[in-house]
Design a protein around this motif. Sequence first.
Motif, PDB file in Angstrom:
ATOM      1  N   ILE A  23       0.818  -1.208   0.000  1.00  0.00           N
ATOM      2  CA  ILE A  23       0.000   0.000   0.000  1.00  0.00           C
ATOM      3  C   ILE A  23       0.855   1.263   0.000  1.00  0.00           C
ATOM      4  N   ALA A  24       2.152   1.095   0.172  1.00  0.00           N
ATOM      5  CA  ALA A  24       3.019   2.271   0.260  1.00  0.00           C
ATOM      6  C   ALA A  24       2.923   3.180  -0.968  1.00  0.00           C
ATOM      7  N   PRO A  25       2.908   2.648  -2.192  1.00  0.00           N
ATOM      8  CA  PRO A  25       2.818   3.562  -3.335  1.00  0.00           C
ATOM      9  C   PRO A  25       1.465   4.270  -3.431  1.00  0.00           C
ATOM     10  N   ASN A  26       0.440   3.732  -2.841  1.00  0.00           N
ATOM     11  CA  ASN A  26      -0.907   4.290  -3.007  1.00  0.00           C
ATOM     12  C   ASN A  26      -1.429   5.004  -1.771  1.00  0.00           C
ATOM     13  N   TRP A  27      -0.628   5.262  -0.784  1.00  0.00           N
ATOM     14  CA  TRP A  27      -1.160   5.829   0.446  1.00  0.00           C
ATOM     15  C   TRP A  27      -1.751   7.211   0.243  1.00  0.00           C
ATOM     16  N   ARG A  28      -1.215   7.993  -0.663  1.00  0.00           N
ATOM     17  CA  ARG A  28      -1.796   9.319  -0.915  1.00  0.00           C
ATOM     18  C   ARG A  28      -3.170   9.200  -1.569  1.00  0.00           C
ATOM     19  N   HIS A  29      -3.334   8.196  -2.427  1.00  0.00           N
ATOM     20  CA  HIS A  29      -4.623   7.988  -3.065  1.00  0.00           C
ATOM     21  C   HIS A  29      -5.676   7.615  -2.017  1.00  0.00           C
ATOM     22  N   TRP A  30      -5.338   6.723  -1.091  1.00  0.00           N
ATOM     23  CA  TRP A  30      -6.296   6.284  -0.089  1.00  0.00           C
ATOM     24  C   TRP A  30      -6.662   7.389   0.886  1.00  0.00           C
ATOM     25  N   LEU A  31      -5.764   8.323   1.112  1.00  0.00           N
ATOM     26  CA  LEU A  31      -6.046   9.444   2.003  1.00  0.00           C
ATOM     27  C   LEU A  31      -6.696  10.613   1.275  1.00  0.00           C
TER      28      LEU A  31
END
Length: 73
Positions: free
Chosen positions: A62-70
């Motif tokens: 999930i590290a590459p997508n953490w900004r998307h999830w937030l």
Amino acid sequence: MVRTAVAQAAAMAARHPRRIAAAVLTVLAGFGVTAIAIAPLAPDAADLPRRMVTEVVEPEAIAPNWRHWLGMS
């Protein structure tokens, strides 16, 4: 028919509140005495067999997508 039964139960509860409280107290005391009576019959927890279960848990990437999830993207 149900309304009549509910009305009769409510009237009986209004006439005999102490008897109902005494009945509830008696039932709860009976449960307590039973629990105390059967507690010595249970096995000792220290004598029960133990197993250790280990499992490798792989977290999702999930590290590459953490900004998307937030919602920051």
